[in-house]
Design a protein around this motif. Structure first.
Motif, PDB file in Angstrom:
ATOM      1  N   THR A  77       0.809  -1.216   0.000  1.00  0.00           N
ATOM      2  CA  THR A  77       0.000   0.000   0.000  1.00  0.00           C
ATOM      3  C   THR A  77       0.839   1.261   0.000  1.00  0.00           C
ATOM      4  O   THR A  77       0.487   2.245  -0.616  1.00  0.00           O
ATOM      5  CB  THR A  77      -0.925   0.015   1.228  1.00  0.00           C
ATOM      6  OG1 THR A  77      -1.333  -1.314   1.473  1.00  0.00           O
ATOM      7  CG2 THR A  77      -2.138   0.840   0.962  1.00  0.00           C
ATOM      8  N   PHE A  78       1.949   1.236   0.727  1.00  0.00           N
ATOM      9  CA  PHE A  78       2.680   2.478   0.894  1.00  0.00           C
ATOM     10  C   PHE A  78       3.948   2.524   0.072  1.00  0.00           C
ATOM     11  O   PHE A  78       5.038   2.450   0.583  1.00  0.00           O
ATOM     12  CB  PHE A  78       3.007   2.700   2.369  1.00  0.00           C
ATOM     13  CG  PHE A  78       1.794   3.092   3.134  1.00  0.00           C
ATOM     14  CD1 PHE A  78       1.408   4.412   3.183  1.00  0.00           C
ATOM     15  CD2 PHE A  78       1.020   2.131   3.741  1.00  0.00           C
ATOM     16  CE1 PHE A  78       0.259   4.774   3.864  1.00  0.00           C
ATOM     17  CE2 PHE A  78      -0.117   2.494   4.428  1.00  0.00           C
ATOM     18  CZ  PHE A  78      -0.502   3.811   4.477  1.00  0.00           C
ATOM     19  N   HIS A  79       3.787   2.594  -1.210  1.00  0.00           N
ATOM     20  CA  HIS A  79       4.969   2.895  -2.004  1.00  0.00           C
ATOM     21  C   HIS A  79       4.521   3.806  -3.115  1.00  0.00           C
ATOM     22  O   HIS A  79       3.350   3.846  -3.472  1.00  0.00           O
ATOM     23  CB  HIS A  79       5.615   1.623  -2.547  1.00  0.00           C
ATOM     24  CG  HIS A  79       4.772   0.955  -3.569  1.00  0.00           C
ATOM     25  ND1 HIS A  79       4.519   1.510  -4.794  1.00  0.00           N
ATOM     26  CD2 HIS A  79       4.081  -0.202  -3.554  1.00  0.00           C
ATOM     27  CE1 HIS A  79       3.731   0.725  -5.481  1.00  0.00           C
ATOM     28  NE2 HIS A  79       3.430  -0.315  -4.749  1.00  0.00           N
ATOM     29  N   ASP A  80       5.455   4.527  -3.666  1.00  0.00           N
ATOM     30  CA  ASP A  80       5.095   5.502  -4.689  1.00  0.00           C
ATOM     31  C   ASP A  80       5.570   5.079  -6.073  1.00  0.00           C
ATOM     32  O   ASP A  80       5.841   5.904  -6.925  1.00  0.00           O
ATOM     33  CB  ASP A  80       5.700   6.870  -4.332  1.00  0.00           C
ATOM     34  CG  ASP A  80       5.081   7.416  -3.066  1.00  0.00           C
ATOM     35  OD1 ASP A  80       4.114   6.798  -2.594  1.00  0.00           O
ATOM     36  OD2 ASP A  80       5.558   8.443  -2.571  1.00  0.00           O
ATOM     37  N   ARG A  81       5.683   3.781  -6.251  1.00  0.00           N
ATOM     38  CA  ARG A  81       6.139   3.353  -7.562  1.00  0.00           C
ATOM     39  C   ARG A  81       4.964   3.315  -8.522  1.00  0.00           C
ATOM     40  O   ARG A  81       3.895   2.845  -8.170  1.00  0.00           O
ATOM     41  CB  ARG A  81       6.750   1.957  -7.498  1.00  0.00           C
ATOM     42  CG  ARG A  81       8.178   1.974  -7.012  1.00  0.00           C
ATOM     43  CD  ARG A  81       8.541   0.600  -6.567  1.00  0.00           C
ATOM     44  NE  ARG A  81       7.556   0.209  -5.568  1.00  0.00           N
ATOM     45  CZ  ARG A  81       7.680  -0.824  -4.736  1.00  0.00           C
ATOM     46  NH1 ARG A  81       8.686  -1.584  -4.788  1.00  0.00           N
ATOM     47  NH2 ARG A  81       6.776  -1.108  -3.850  1.00  0.00           N
ATOM     48  N   VAL A  82       5.158   3.796  -9.712  1.00  0.00           N
ATOM     49  CA  VAL A  82       4.109   3.620 -10.689  1.00  0.00           C
ATOM     50  C   VAL A  82       4.405   2.414 -11.560  1.00  0.00           C
ATOM     51  O   VAL A  82       3.570   1.970 -12.302  1.00  0.00           O
ATOM     52  CB  VAL A  82       3.897   4.852 -11.568  1.00  0.00           C
ATOM     53  CG1 VAL A  82       3.197   5.926 -10.793  1.00  0.00           C
ATOM     54  CG2 VAL A  82       5.203   5.340 -12.123  1.00  0.00           C
ATOM     55  N   GLY A  83       5.620   1.892 -11.481  1.00  0.00           N
ATOM     56  CA  GLY A  83       5.881   0.674 -12.219  1.00  0.00           C
ATOM     57  C   GLY A  83       7.232   0.648 -12.895  1.00  0.00           C
ATOM     58  O   GLY A  83       8.124   1.430 -12.585  1.00  0.00           O
ATOM     59  N   ARG A  84       7.346  -0.249 -13.829  1.00  0.00           N
ATOM     60  CA  ARG A  84       8.595  -0.510 -14.518  1.00  0.00           C
ATOM     61  C   ARG A  84       8.544   0.222 -15.848  1.00  0.00           C
ATOM     62  O   ARG A  84       7.550   0.199 -16.548  1.00  0.00           O
ATOM     63  CB  ARG A  84       8.690  -2.007 -14.762  1.00  0.00           C
ATOM     64  CG  ARG A  84       9.942  -2.485 -15.380  1.00  0.00           C
ATOM     65  CD  ARG A  84      10.008  -3.989 -15.217  1.00  0.00           C
ATOM     66  NE  ARG A  84       9.016  -4.667 -16.052  1.00  0.00           N
ATOM     67  CZ  ARG A  84       9.262  -5.080 -17.285  1.00  0.00           C
ATOM     68  NH1 ARG A  84      10.444  -4.890 -17.820  1.00  0.00           N
ATOM     69  NH2 ARG A  84       8.335  -5.689 -17.988  1.00  0.00           N
TER      70      ARG A  84
END
Ligand code: HEM
Lengths: 205, 659
Positions: free
Chosen positions: B626-633
């Motif tokens: 839930t708590f990460h700010d990654r939008v992806g690869r």
């Protein structure tokens, strides 16, 4: 396989766009999730109403509910809704310390509500009016218990978001999370108003 | 220490149960050993189990459905055998064991065959049909899958450790209460249902948001393919219906575990009718949750294999919407009559004629499309035609059911009627979709010959297995019998038994079809990516599609956009590729499934310390995601370009539209 990390001042157009879109979709999805949750509460309320007479000669609302306590709980909850609003304002103004402060106040008010609720349920159970006493009380405990569980989840969430805002500052993601938590919190207040008028009011009047 | 779990939980009580348990254990160990021997664990983990790619999640869903289908049909075979030969003294199954099998057949078919099949096809197809690169919430998608898997795992493990419920799939109190069912069986049922319901709910929300928010530019609602329409309506129904099942199962559990009185006994103030209402608030829309996607698939298949635009595109959509609205009306009706005693037969009775109108419109539109087009009798089309024919019988029986005297309501007539709804009306549709989109997912077609054989086995088997039940129902045979005492029934039961054997052959042939197709995959390959000369956007991507589906998101100007693109092949200029951000991997989904399995298992057996560990790990799994700010690869433009030019090279035949 490295994950791209979006920061507040990211100049990258694609990722900023992806982030904006993700936030928009999450908010929309959250509304829909709340709809399902609202249906759960509606069903529990309907069950409660349907079982209003299933007291099995046991105690019912008119002897169990205490107006001062319900009143205090309601006030705490409404106040917490307001203080959450102030936290939102602080976030919008970019003031993370103040936001954390208001989140803290909201947490304390919510904690007060939960403590009052636990005390209420406990005193009922101790007075031989526990959930297994009658269908009416089963429905009451389940509805109020579910409500309390939601508020508790909200409290844990407030702590987590408070930490995030305090430690990482106000990022677009953090802002959107606080916004969704706000939706949840205000949603719970609305549910409470319904519970108040469906469950407590008939017992108190 | 181990709660209620003792050595007695192992199935020493019956040879057949033991055999079942050993089969499950051996197959599971066999699969593990096989993968270990191939040394493919790492591949499996990174490419599949932790994948957030909707196509892979879809394939895993369908795999789950097919595996559980085998279990469900074996259960059906055991039921049939018992009923056919239980004339005079007992048959081979003791009542308690028979009821377990009965309950698990229905539970598995509903929650672990039909639902995963629907959600799997949605996953594979819908994002591509609307020109999206991914679903709105990739992690939630994976969580939904693994929660469903862990529910299925509970049903499977109940074969080995403890017993399954004997309260039928509806789990009505008081049979499902502690007095009648003190063992863990009903608890297994409750937790399996809860986990898979939460999973389905998450996926429903996901697809609603995906379809609303991620359509390609220009694609208005009235341009969406019919399968996407069906997916949209299904998602809405899931969101409204599943909370009721979650509440019903939870309250049942509270009655059992904490001695509450929702449904138990007048002296406690409980009321069984409340359970019945709750159950059908979910159960009624659920029928359409299963049937609508199948209708959507039939529409796609009919259009493609008739080689023309669907006649009556708009009426088809209105019919889909009408069915949805009617289901919601019934939903509301059950909601408001809660507590005043539900009329369950309203489900089988009055709704059928009401739904008949949109259904007839739908079938008429398909027939018109076929009539005007040039029909190719491929396997998906065969399933569609088989459906149309058998469904007419089912529809007529639905009418009969609505007007017939109540005396046939609890007979095998009902069994025949709803299998008539659910096998041609749902399962055949999923099979059609599976045959139709297999090349999309894997890049080669399924073998036609074995497909036809499987189809004929299924259709013949279906008719043999269920037509006699209509007759038996009229003769007055009650449903849910574990032994029979009327000699007149036996010939029909034996006939039905033969039908199930045909169906079993159908399953075997489907398996053979996969094996043969993998062997001949070079011959069956679909280099152009569009083996059926199809019309909708999912065929514009490569088969199998690249992780990002569309290198350049297409613009849509009408229905059947891929068909239009194929007509205007002039556009040969190379598009400019850009970086694409895609969701990476996440092990939190499978961790959530595993920990929720542990949690549920511990709750069932009342192993409190384990439940605490399980519950905390569920929390941790969710939190980690839930708590990460990654939008992806990020896939750089150069890589996209490399993939696309490889594709263009490999399919010189393919139409030169940049996808
Ligand atoms: C594939 C072949 C299938 C066969 C041979 C089969 C056979 C049977 C039989 C023999 C029964 C017991 C009927 C009785 O005596 O009351 C039964 C019950 C049931 N089946 Fe199936 N079935 C099949 C597929 C399905 C599918 C695909 C579904 C749902 C998606 C399904 C759902 C049910 C349900 C819900 C019941 C329980 C009825 C009750 O509790 O009264 N079945 N099936």
């Amino acid at each position: 396989m490295t994950d791209a990390v979006v920061t507040a001042n990211n100049g990258d157009e694609i990722e900023a766009e992806a982030a904006r879109r993700a936030i928009e979709e999450k908010t929309y999805g959250f509304w829909i999730g709340l709809t399902s949750d609202a249906i759960v509460f509606a069903l529990l309320c309907a069950i409660f109403v349907a079982m209003a007479h299933g007291t099995a000669d046991g105690p019912a609302g008119d002897t169990l509910f205490r107006l001062p306590r319900i009143f205090a709980q309601t006030v705490l909850l409404l106040a917490s809704s307001a203080t959450f609003g102030f936290a939102g304002v602080a976030i919008a103004a970019g003031r993370s310390r103040r936001a954390v402060l208001w989140l803290g106040v909201t947490f304390l008010l919510g904690l007060g509500f939960i403590s009052a609720e636990i005390a209420e349920l406990y005193s009922m159970a101790a007075a031989d009016a526990g959930p297994s006493r009658s269908g009416y009380l089963s429905a009451f405990f389940t509805l109020i218990g579910t409500y309390g569980a939601h508020v508790s989840v909200g409290l844990v969430w407030i702590v987590l978001l408070g930490c995030e805002v305090g430690l990482r500052g106000i990022t677009p993601f953090a802002t959107s999370r606080v916004y969704r938590l706000g939706l949840f919190w205000h949603f719970l207040v609305i549910v409470w108003i319904n519970i108040f008028s469906l469950v407590y009011l008939p017992g108190l009047l | 220490m181990l709660g209620k779990l003792t050595i007695d939980a192992l199935p020493f009580y019956s040879g057949i149960a033991m055999a079942g348990a050993l089969t499950v254990v051996c197959v599971a160990l066999g699969v593990v050993a096989f993968i270990t021997r191939l040394g493919r664990w790492r591949y499996l983990w990174t490419e599949w189990l932790t994948s957030l790619d909707h196509k892979k999640i879809g394939i895993m869903y369908v795999t789950l459905a097919l595996v559980m289908l085998v279990r469900g049909v074996i259960d059906a075979l055991l039921i049939r055998t018992q009923q056919a030969f239980a004339f005079e003294p007992n048959g081979y199954l003791p009542p308690d064991h028979f009821d377990q099998i009965f309950t698990s057949h229905a539970t598995i078919m509903m929650f672990f065959v039909a639902m995963p099949f629907v959600l799997g096809l949605l996953n594979i197809v819908v994002p591509q049909q609307i020109g999206a690169r991914r679903v709105a919430f990739p992690f939630m998608n994976s969580a939904g899958l693994w929660l469903t898997v862990s529910g299925a795992g509970l049903v499977m493990i109940s074969l080995v450790i403890g017993k399954f419920s004997t309260a039928y799939w509806t789990a009505y109190p008081p049979q499902s209460g502690v007095q009648f069912n003190p063992g863990v069986g009903v608890d297994y049922w409750i937790w399996a249902v809860l986990l898979s319901s939460v999973g389905s709910l998450l996926t429903g929300i996901n697809f609603l948001v995906t379809i609303v928010k991620r359509r390609a530019p220009g694609m208005r609602l009235m341009m969406m393919p019919l399968f996407t329409w069906a997916a949209l309506c299904t998602s809405i129904l899931i969101i409204f219906a599943y909370p009721a099942l979650i509440v019903a199962a939870t309250l049942l559990g509270l009655d059992r575990q904490l001695g509450m009185h929702f449904f138990t006994g007048l002296q406690g103030g409980g009321n069984v009718a409340n359970y019945v209402s709750l159950f059908w608030i979910w159960g009624h829309p659920h029928v359409y949750i299963l049937i609508l996607p199948a209708f959507g698939i039939y529409s796609e298949v009919v259009a493609t294999f008739s080689g023309r635009k669907l006649s009556g595109y708009a009426p088809l959509i209105y019919s889909t919407a009408a069915i949805t609205v009617l289901s919601l009306v019934v939903w509301l009706h059950h909601f408001f009559t809660l507590g005043s005693g539900a009329d369950v037969n309203a489900f089988f009775g009055s709704a059928a004629p009401l739904i008949a109108v949109p259904t007839i419109v739908t079938i008429a539109a398909w027939l018109l499309t076929m009539y005007r087009g040039r029909v190719q009798f491929s396997v998906p089309m065969l399933f569609t035609l088989g459906f149309i024919v058998t469904f007419l019988v089912g529809g007529i029986s639905g009418f009969l059911f609505a007007v017939a005297p109540a005396s046939i309501h609890d007979t095998t007539f009902r069994v025949a009627h709803f299998h008539n709804l659910l096998i041609p009306g749902a399962l055949f549709g999923y099979f059609a979709g599976y045959q139709y989109w297999f090349p999309k997912a894997f890049g080669f077609r399924l073998d036609e010959k074995w497909g036809r054989r499987a189809f004929w086995c299924w259709i013949v088997g279906f008719c043999l297995a269920f037509m006699p039940l209509y007759v038996l129902g009229l003769m007055g045979m009650p449903q849910r019998l574990n032994r029979t005492n009327v000699a007149d029934w036996q010939p029909y039961l034996i006939l039905a038994q033969c039908g199930v054997l045909f169906i079993l052959c159908g399953i075997v042939f489907l398996a053979v079809q996969i094996a043969v197709s993998i062997r001949d995959r070079a011959m069956l390959a679909v280099p152009g990516g569009d083996p059926w000369n199809a019309r909708t956007l999912e065929w514009a991507t490569a088969s199998p599609p690249a992780a990002y589906n569309f290198a350049v998101v297409p613009e849509v100007h009408g229905i059947d956009p891929w068909w239009t693109m194929k007509q205007e092949t002039a556009n040969h200029e190379r598009p400019r590729f850009r970086d694409i951000v895609m969701p990476g991997n996440s092990s939190a989904g499978i961790a959530l499934g595993a920990t929720s399995f542990v949690f549920a298992f511990a709750m069932i057996w009342q192993i409190w310390w384990l439940a605490a560990i399980g519950g905390l790990s569920v929390f941790a799994a969710v939190l980690s995601q839930t708590f990460h700010d990654r939008v992806g690869r990020r896939i750089p433009a150069s890589e996209v370009e490399a993939i696309e030019s490889r594709r263009a090279g490999s399919d010189a035949l393919a139409v030169g539209v940049p996808t």
